[in-house]
Design a protein around this motif. Structure first.
Motif, mmCIF file in Angstrom:
data_model
loop_
_atom_site.group_PDB
_atom_site.id
_atom_site.type_symbol
_atom_site.label_atom_id
_atom_site.label_comp_id
_atom_site.label_asym_id
_atom_site.label_seq_id
_atom_site.Cartn_x
_atom_site.Cartn_y
_atom_site.Cartn_z
ATOM 1 N N LYS A 41 14.818 8.219 4.800
ATOM 2 C CA LYS A 41 15.130 9.342 3.904
ATOM 3 C C LYS A 41 14.165 9.415 2.718
ATOM 4 O O LYS A 41 13.932 10.482 2.174
ATOM 5 C CB LYS A 41 16.570 9.248 3.404
ATOM 6 N N ASP A 42 13.577 8.256 2.337
ATOM 7 C CA ASP A 42 12.616 8.243 1.237
ATOM 8 C C ASP A 42 11.383 9.088 1.547
ATOM 9 O O ASP A 42 10.654 9.478 0.643
ATOM 10 C CB ASP A 42 12.178 6.812 0.917
ATOM 11 N N TRP A 43 11.129 9.354 2.838
ATOM 12 C CA TRP A 43 9.981 10.147 3.256
ATOM 13 C C TRP A 43 10.409 11.510 3.812
ATOM 14 O O TRP A 43 9.655 12.168 4.521
ATOM 15 C CB TRP A 43 9.158 9.384 4.298
ATOM 16 N N GLY A 44 11.617 11.940 3.501
ATOM 17 C CA GLY A 44 12.072 13.260 3.912
ATOM 18 C C GLY A 44 12.502 13.351 5.368
ATOM 19 O O GLY A 44 12.635 14.451 5.904
ATOM 20 N N LEU A 45 12.746 12.225 6.013
ATOM 21 C CA LEU A 45 13.235 12.217 7.402
ATOM 22 C C LEU A 45 14.754 12.088 7.335
ATOM 23 O O LEU A 45 15.316 11.003 7.456
ATOM 24 C CB LEU A 45 12.611 11.063 8.183
ATOM 25 N N THR A 46 15.431 13.207 7.120
ATOM 26 C CA THR A 46 16.843 13.173 6.757
ATOM 27 C C THR A 46 17.810 13.632 7.840
ATOM 28 O O THR A 46 19.016 13.483 7.684
ATOM 29 C CB THR A 46 17.083 14.055 5.512
ATOM 30 N N TRP A 47 17.316 14.189 8.952
ATOM 31 C CA TRP A 47 18.219 14.696 9.985
ATOM 32 C C TRP A 47 19.154 13.604 10.466
ATOM 33 O O TRP A 47 18.756 12.456 10.633
ATOM 34 C CB TRP A 47 17.423 15.243 11.172
ATOM 35 N N ASN A 48 20.407 13.989 10.720
ATOM 36 C CA ASN A 48 21.375 13.063 11.283
ATOM 37 C C ASN A 48 22.560 13.843 11.822
ATOM 38 O O ASN A 48 22.670 15.058 11.602
ATOM 39 C CB ASN A 48 21.843 12.036 10.249
ATOM 40 N N ALA A 49 23.442 13.157 12.505
ATOM 41 C CA ALA A 49 24.674 13.749 13.021
ATOM 42 C C ALA A 49 25.786 12.728 12.833
ATOM 43 O O ALA A 49 25.612 11.545 13.122
ATOM 44 C CB ALA A 49 24.521 14.110 14.495
ATOM 45 N N ALA A 50 26.934 13.213 12.353
ATOM 46 C CA ALA A 50 28.080 12.327 12.146
ATOM 47 C C ALA A 50 28.738 12.007 13.490
ATOM 48 O O ALA A 50 28.747 12.831 14.409
ATOM 49 C CB ALA A 50 29.090 12.991 11.219
ATOM 50 N N LEU A 51 29.258 10.793 13.601
ATOM 51 C CA LEU A 51 29.979 10.377 14.799
ATOM 52 C C LEU A 51 31.474 10.503 14.568
ATOM 53 O O LEU A 51 31.968 10.289 13.451
ATOM 54 C CB LEU A 51 29.635 8.928 15.141
ATOM 55 N N GLY A 81 0.813 -1.206 0.000
ATOM 56 C CA GLY A 81 0.000 0.000 0.000
ATOM 57 C C GLY A 81 0.843 1.251 0.000
ATOM 58 O O GLY A 81 2.076 1.197 -0.067
ATOM 59 N N ASP A 82 0.142 2.374 0.067
ATOM 60 C CA ASP A 82 0.776 3.686 0.044
ATOM 61 C C ASP A 82 0.942 4.204 1.467
ATOM 62 O O ASP A 82 -0.046 4.419 2.176
ATOM 63 C CB ASP A 82 -0.070 4.664 -0.765
ATOM 64 N N LEU A 83 2.202 4.396 1.865
ATOM 65 C CA LEU A 83 2.537 4.964 3.164
ATOM 66 C C LEU A 83 2.845 6.433 2.960
ATOM 67 O O LEU A 83 3.716 6.788 2.160
ATOM 68 C CB LEU A 83 3.741 4.241 3.769
ATOM 69 N N THR A 84 2.108 7.291 3.673
ATOM 70 C CA THR A 84 2.298 8.735 3.550
ATOM 71 C C THR A 84 2.832 9.289 4.871
ATOM 72 O O THR A 84 2.196 9.159 5.919
ATOM 73 C CB THR A 84 0.993 9.448 3.176
ATOM 74 N N VAL A 129 4.658 12.855 1.762
ATOM 75 C CA VAL A 129 5.392 12.050 0.788
ATOM 76 C C VAL A 129 4.778 10.650 0.822
ATOM 77 O O VAL A 129 4.687 10.037 1.882
ATOM 78 C CB VAL A 129 6.896 11.977 1.114
ATOM 79 N N THR A 130 4.346 10.188 -0.341
ATOM 80 C CA THR A 130 3.697 8.881 -0.430
ATOM 81 C C THR A 130 4.572 7.931 -1.235
ATOM 82 O O THR A 130 4.975 8.249 -2.359
ATOM 83 C CB THR A 130 2.304 9.010 -1.085
ATOM 84 N N LYS A 131 4.865 6.783 -0.636
ATOM 85 C CA LYS A 131 5.683 5.758 -1.284
ATOM 86 C C LYS A 131 5.032 4.401 -1.019
ATOM 87 O O LYS A 131 4.444 4.177 0.042
ATOM 88 C CB LYS A 131 7.103 5.732 -0.697
ATOM 89 N N PRO A 132 5.190 3.461 -1.962
ATOM 90 C CA PRO A 132 4.646 2.116 -1.733
ATOM 91 C C PRO A 132 5.525 1.310 -0.781
ATOM 92 O O PRO A 132 6.751 1.430 -0.815
ATOM 93 C CB PRO A 132 4.634 1.504 -3.133
ATOM 94 N N VAL A 133 4.880 0.513 0.062
ATOM 95 C CA VAL A 133 5.581 -0.428 0.932
ATOM 96 C C VAL A 133 4.781 -1.728 0.966
ATOM 97 O O VAL A 133 3.566 -1.726 0.749
ATOM 98 C CB VAL A 133 5.775 0.095 2.374
ATOM 99 N N THR A 134 5.472 -2.814 1.243
ATOM 100 C CA THR A 134 4.810 -4.106 1.440
ATOM 101 C C THR A 134 5.153 -4.601 2.834
ATOM 102 O O THR A 134 6.326 -4.628 3.217
ATOM 103 C CB THR A 134 5.263 -5.130 0.387
#
Length: 189
Positions: free
Chosen positions: A156-166, A115-118, A122-127
């Motif tokens: 990241k496919d849904w725009g959840l891109t925040w991160n910090a380098a170690l 289905g479509d996960l939003t 941002v909507t992308k297909p997942v199973t």
């Protein structure tokens, strides 16, 4: 050895019908790797969902789910606040995560729900691969069904891109997130 969690249920021959998620007996969770060394688990406490199960024609089955982003719980108020912020889910702007099935397939007790996960508009297909864990009449006469499932997505496919380098290499939060579903649903009267 029995754990007490695997008690047999009375099998129901045909679980076809319309259902509503029993939120108080279901869990929608996730697992993310933190600092490349451990896993952080969380869940959403507020959600609604419906399902139509058609055992004879599984492709006629459908699932809809709506999750309140602000209900995220990870065991840390600071982390929960950060996840609700614009760095991640931006719960104020995008208060709801939704899933609507587009295809359902069955193989024995296994069900594949695509289905479509939003998330964040941002909507992308997942199973999601589900296992039917049982069905029974509860003491109130309701037909209950149980399913467990999981899938892994790249946030990241849904725009959840925040991160910090170690300093030691790698990042603070993994891109891959495992979604976990422990679902109990009650057949509609």
């Amino acid at each position: 050895m029995s754990t007490g969690f695997d008690a047999p249920t009375t099998a129901i021959d045909d679980i076809s019908g319309d259902y509503t998620l029993d939120v108080s007996h279901s869990r929608l969770g996730f697992v993310a790797r933190h600092a490349m060394v451990t896993k952080v688990r969380g869940q959403f406490g507020a959600f609604t969902g419906t399902a139509t199960i058609d055992e004879a024609t599984p492709s006629s089955s459908k699932v809809e789910l709506s999750i309140d982003v602000a209900s995220i719980e990870t065991g840390s108020a600071d982390r929960d606040g950060h996840l609700k912020s614009a760095d991640f889910f931006d719960a104020e702007t995008y208060p709801t995560i939704t899933f609507r099935s587009t295809d359902v397939q069955r193989d024995g007790s296994g069900w594949a729900v695509t289905g479509d996960l939003t998330i964040k508009d941002v909507t992308k297909p997942v199973t999601v691969e589900f296992e039917h864990t049982g069905s029974a009449r509860d003491p109130f006469g309701n037909l209950r069904v149980g399913f467990e499932g999981e899938t892994t997505i790249n946030r990241k496919d849904w725009g959840l891109t925040w991160n910090a380098a170690l300093e030691t290499g790698g990042v603070l939060v993994s891109e891959k997130i495992k979604l976990e579903f422990d679902v109990s649903a009650i057949q509609n009267a």
